[in-house]
Design a protein around this motif. Structure first.
Motif, PDB file in Angstrom:
ATOM      1  N   ASP A 270       0.834  -1.203   0.000  1.00 46.70           N
ATOM      2  CA  ASP A 270       0.000   0.000   0.000  1.00 46.70           C
ATOM      3  C   ASP A 270       0.867   1.251   0.000  1.00 46.70           C
ATOM      4  OD1 ASP A 270      -2.041   1.816   0.183  1.00 46.70           O
ATOM      5  OD2 ASP A 270      -2.332   1.545   2.340  1.00 46.70           O
ATOM      6  N   THR A 271       1.015   1.840  -1.168  1.00 47.63           N
ATOM      7  CA  THR A 271       1.719   3.125  -1.261  1.00 47.63           C
ATOM      8  C   THR A 271       0.821   4.279  -0.853  1.00 47.63           C
ATOM      9  OG1 THR A 271       0.991   3.538  -3.534  1.00 47.63           O
ATOM     10  CG2 THR A 271       3.031   2.272  -3.251  1.00 47.63           C
ATOM     11  N   GLY A 272      -0.483   4.008  -0.786  1.00 49.04           N
ATOM     12  CA  GLY A 272      -1.466   5.074  -0.612  1.00 49.04           C
ATOM     13  C   GLY A 272      -2.060   5.507  -1.942  1.00 49.04           C
ATOM     14  N   GLY A 273      -1.461   5.036  -3.051  1.00 48.18           N
ATOM     15  CA  GLY A 273      -1.939   5.463  -4.363  1.00 48.18           C
ATOM     16  C   GLY A 273      -1.584   6.923  -4.618  1.00 48.18           C
ATOM     17  N   ILE A 274      -2.445   7.637  -5.301  1.00 52.52           N
ATOM     18  CA  ILE A 274      -2.206   9.062  -5.591  1.00 52.52           C
ATOM     19  C   ILE A 274      -2.110   9.865  -4.286  1.00 52.52           C
ATOM     20  CG2 ILE A 274      -3.128  11.127  -6.710  1.00 52.52           C
ATOM     21  CD1 ILE A 274      -2.004   9.002  -8.635  1.00 52.52           C
ATOM     22  N   SER A 275      -2.866   9.453  -3.268  1.00 51.48           N
ATOM     23  CA  SER A 275      -2.751  10.061  -1.925  1.00 51.48           C
ATOM     24  C   SER A 275      -1.583   9.376  -1.218  1.00 51.48           C
ATOM     25  CB  SER A 275      -4.054   9.875  -1.145  1.00 51.48           C
ATOM     26  OG  SER A 275      -5.170  10.333  -1.870  1.00 51.48           O
ATOM     27  N   ILE A 276      -0.387   9.596  -1.753  1.00 50.85           N
ATOM     28  CA  ILE A 276       0.761   8.764  -1.395  1.00 50.85           C
ATOM     29  C   ILE A 276       1.205   8.959   0.050  1.00 50.85           C
ATOM     30  CG2 ILE A 276       2.587  10.379  -2.107  1.00 50.85           C
ATOM     31  CD1 ILE A 276       3.864   7.848  -3.551  1.00 50.85           C
ATOM     32  N   LYS A 277       1.690   7.889   0.639  1.00 48.66           N
ATOM     33  CA  LYS A 277       2.153   7.908   2.021  1.00 48.66           C
ATOM     34  C   LYS A 277       3.535   8.552   2.112  1.00 48.66           C
ATOM     35  CE  LYS A 277      -0.204   3.617   3.370  1.00 48.66           C
ATOM     36  NZ  LYS A 277      -1.003   4.117   4.507  1.00 48.66           N
ATOM     37  N   PRO A 278       3.927   9.001   3.307  1.00 42.07           N
ATOM     38  CA  PRO A 278       5.316   9.449   3.516  1.00 42.07           C
ATOM     39  C   PRO A 278       6.282   8.281   3.318  1.00 42.07           C
ATOM     40  CG  PRO A 278       3.894  10.129   5.332  1.00 42.07           C
ATOM     41  CD  PRO A 278       3.105   9.169   4.510  1.00 42.07           C
ATOM     42  N   ALA A 279       7.510   8.606   2.922  1.00 45.86           N
ATOM     43  CA  ALA A 279       8.487   7.556   2.629  1.00 45.86           C
ATOM     44  C   ALA A 279       8.902   6.782   3.875  1.00 45.86           C
ATOM     45  CB  ALA A 279       9.725   8.177   1.970  1.00 45.86           C
ATOM     46  N   ALA A 280       9.019   7.469   5.000  1.00 46.72           N
ATOM     47  CA  ALA A 280       9.500   6.819   6.223  1.00 46.72           C
ATOM     48  C   ALA A 280       8.572   5.680   6.643  1.00 46.72           C
ATOM     49  CB  ALA A 280       9.606   7.841   7.350  1.00 46.72           C
ATOM     50  N   GLY A 281       9.138   4.507   6.767  1.00 46.39           N
ATOM     51  CA  GLY A 281       8.363   3.357   7.221  1.00 46.39           C
ATOM     52  C   GLY A 281       7.469   2.737   6.176  1.00 46.39           C
ATOM     53  N   MET A 282       7.552   3.221   4.910  1.00 47.14           N
ATOM     54  CA  MET A 282       6.638   2.683   3.913  1.00 47.14           C
ATOM     55  C   MET A 282       6.909   1.210   3.613  1.00 47.14           C
ATOM     56  SD  MET A 282       5.593   3.754   0.022  1.00 47.14           S
ATOM     57  CE  MET A 282       5.349   5.499   0.213  1.00 47.14           C
ATOM     58  N   ASP A 283       8.120   0.729   3.903  1.00 45.24           N
ATOM     59  CA  ASP A 283       8.411  -0.696   3.706  1.00 45.24           C
ATOM     60  C   ASP A 283       7.453  -1.583   4.496  1.00 45.24           C
ATOM     61  OD1 ASP A 283      10.042   0.413   6.025  1.00 45.24           O
ATOM     62  OD2 ASP A 283      10.303  -1.743   6.346  1.00 45.24           O
ATOM     63  N   GLU A 284       6.939  -1.052   5.623  1.00 43.01           N
ATOM     64  CA  GLU A 284       6.040  -1.840   6.456  1.00 43.01           C
ATOM     65  C   GLU A 284       4.647  -1.982   5.844  1.00 43.01           C
ATOM     66  OE1 GLU A 284       6.087  -0.666  10.555  1.00 43.01           O
ATOM     67  OE2 GLU A 284       8.276  -0.679  10.663  1.00 43.01           O
ATOM     68  N   MET A 285       4.403  -1.304   4.743  1.00 46.76           N
ATOM     69  CA  MET A 285       3.113  -1.448   4.094  1.00 46.76           C
ATOM     70  C   MET A 285       2.964  -2.770   3.352  1.00 46.76           C
ATOM     71  SD  MET A 285       1.061   0.881   4.979  1.00 46.76           S
ATOM     72  CE  MET A 285       1.794   0.530   6.579  1.00 46.76           C
ATOM     73  N   LYS A 286       3.999  -3.591   3.381  1.00 46.17           N
ATOM     74  CA  LYS A 286       3.837  -4.982   2.935  1.00 46.17           C
ATOM     75  C   LYS A 286       2.933  -5.747   3.908  1.00 46.17           C
ATOM     76  CE  LYS A 286       7.846  -7.094   5.288  1.00 46.17           C
ATOM     77  NZ  LYS A 286       9.083  -7.865   5.081  1.00 46.17           N
TER      78      LYS A 286
END
Length: 494
Positions: A270-286
């Motif tokens: 989950d990147t958040g799509g166009i409403s993109i998430k902050p980069a920090a910790g995004m690896d945990e969106m697996k």
């Protein structure tokens, strides 16, 4: 690891390590007394020197005591009086921490006499075996140097003869739950470049091939379009990975018996799509697929126990990515139910795949439907990482899940689902908006799902805080809420 339950005198057993309890104030438990007598007071002599006080979780390893067949004796402090679930788990974890560092291939635990608040022999054994098995979990699939093979292969639990059957049942259930938790953790810990919707579909097919009473069906993009799953498809349209709805039917009950249904959110990244998430910790969106992973794990436990129930598992699997084809904030889609949804935030995607899956669940005429999802960061703000959020449209079902959570030591906490919150989802352009503003985000997410679950008894578990541990060396999937869900199904068998 192999677990056995025996009713015998611990001091007579030949083993690499014998574990007995010492109460606070250096009080010998029944097993410790028997061992002390057999060893001509060797333990009493050590206690007089003050080597261990008996505080809960303290350990002292003794070698080659006279008069015993055990190579080592491990003393563990049991504190004063009854233990709480948490204290008991910490005590067992302390024992496991010592055992896994030793060279012996087996151990005998004579801890059945310990008192745990609200737990009988079955409940204590469940907690003990789950804690030991879960503590033995290792995920090193992608390490070039694997962890050394553990020497400890077998644990024997000493039980009173009158309690042996209950302890054996507790051990059996615990091993199935631990197996399901490990399966869930493995899926959650996999990297998102490998664990995508098609991978999860293949995992389901493999389970189906291994079990004759499990039927698996995979709904691809074409089938989802035919069903009118516009909300589900909107989430996936920005990704090169095609979505999949995975349908698994377990037939363990009577042919005409209505099934229980588990629905899992399976957003594999989950990147958040166009409403993109902050980069920090995004690896945990697996870990955004841990709802689906927990359904897999619960099903695995049910398959191992061959519970006499019917169960339908629905996994809503997609990847949420930004691209030229991705859904935009402001888009309006038509769900499988016919309700239109204005997508104000593409990062509120879990409820979009779930709403169509909840509609699909109607065809099974279920006794109850429970969806499990890492749905909202607001749930972590409200409840932290200790308990899962719980809402539902049927008070009896909610109470059953709360009770199951207490029994399994995998707790949930009920949040309100009042009509007043529904107004936050009003849209001037569609039947419903996919977010409800900054207030009560966990509750308004539940309100959104409730609009697609009116034709059956339904509950929603928000596991955003409990499905994985964030950051640091201990980062990883927890396997929750497999114990809660399995306990709920075990209770339905009774």
């Amino acid at each position: 690891m192999e677990f056995l339950v025996k009713s015998t005198r611990p001091e007579t057993l030949k083993t690499a390590t014998l574990v007995v309890a010492i109460g606070e104030g250096r009080k010998l438990g029944l097993a410790a007394k028997a061992v002390d007598e057999a060893s001509a007071g060797a333990i009493s002599a050590l206690l007089k020197r003050g080597d261990i006080a008996g505080k809960s979780g303290q350990t002292l390893l003794l070698h080659s005591l006279p008069g015993l067949k055990a190579e080592r004796v491990l003393l563990v402090g049991s504190g004063k009086g009854e233990l709480s679930d948490r204290q008991y788990r910490k005590l067992v974890a302390a024992v496991h921490g010592v055992l896994k560092g030793l060279g012996g291939s087996d151990a005998v635990l004579a801890l059945g006499e310990l008192k745990v608040k609200g737990r009988d022999a079955y409940g204590k054994t469940r907690l003990l075996v789950e804690t030991l098995a879960d503590g033995d979990y290792v995920f090193d699939q992608f390490k070039s140097q694997k962890a050394e093979a553990r020497a400890l292969k077998k644990i024997t639990l000493i039980a009173d003869k009158a309690e042996q059957a209950d302890s054996e049942r507790g051990s059996l259930h615990a091993q199935a739950i631990a197996s399901g938790m490990a399966f869930t953790r493995n899926l959650g810990n996999l990297p998102p470049n490998l664990c995508h919707p098609s991978y999860l579909a293949d995992e389901a097919k493999a389970l189906g091939k291994a079990h004759k009473n499990l039927k698996v069906e995979i709904l691809d993009e074409k089938k989802l379009k035919e069903l009118g799953a516009g909300a589900f498809l909107a989430v996936a349209q920005g990704s090169a990975q095609p979505p999949r709805m995975i349908v698994m039917h377990y037939h363990g009950g009577a042919k005409d018996e209505a099934p229980f249904t588990l629905v899992g959110k399976g957003i594999t990244f989950d990147t958040g799509g166009i409403s993109i998430k902050p980069a920090a910790g995004m690896d945990e969106m697996k870990y955004d697929m841990c709802g689906a992973a927990s359904v897999f794990g619960t099903l695995k436990a049910v398959l191992e126990l061959q519970l006499p129930i019917n169960l339908v598992c629905l996994l809503a699997c997609a990847e949420n990515m930004p691209s030229g084809g991705a859904t935009r904030p402001g888009d309006i889609v038509t769900s499988m139910s016919g309700q239109t949804v204005e997508i104000l935030n593409t990062d509120a995607e879990g409820r979009l795949v779930l709403c169509d899956t909840l509609t699909y669940a109607e065809r099974f005429k279920p006794q109850a439907v429970i969806d499990i999802a890492t749905l909202t960061g607001a749930c972590i703000v409200a409840l932290g990482s200790q308990v899962s959020g719980l809402m539902g449209n049927n008070e009896a079902l909610v109470k059953q899940l709360l009770k199951a959570g207490e029994h399994a030591d995998d707790r949930a906490w009920q949040l309100p689902l009042h009509d007043e919150y529904q107004e936050q989802l009003d849209s001037p352009f569609a039947d419903i908006a996919n977010i409800g503003g900054p207030k009560a985000g966990t509750i308004t997410a539940g309100c959104f799902l409730s609009r697609f679950a009116k034709k059956y008894h339904w509950a929603h578990l928000d596991i955003a805080g409990t499905a994985w541990i964030s950051g640091g060396k201990d980062k990883g999937a927890t396997g929750r809420p497999v114990p809660l869900l399995t306990q709920y199904l075990l209770d339905r068998v009774k």
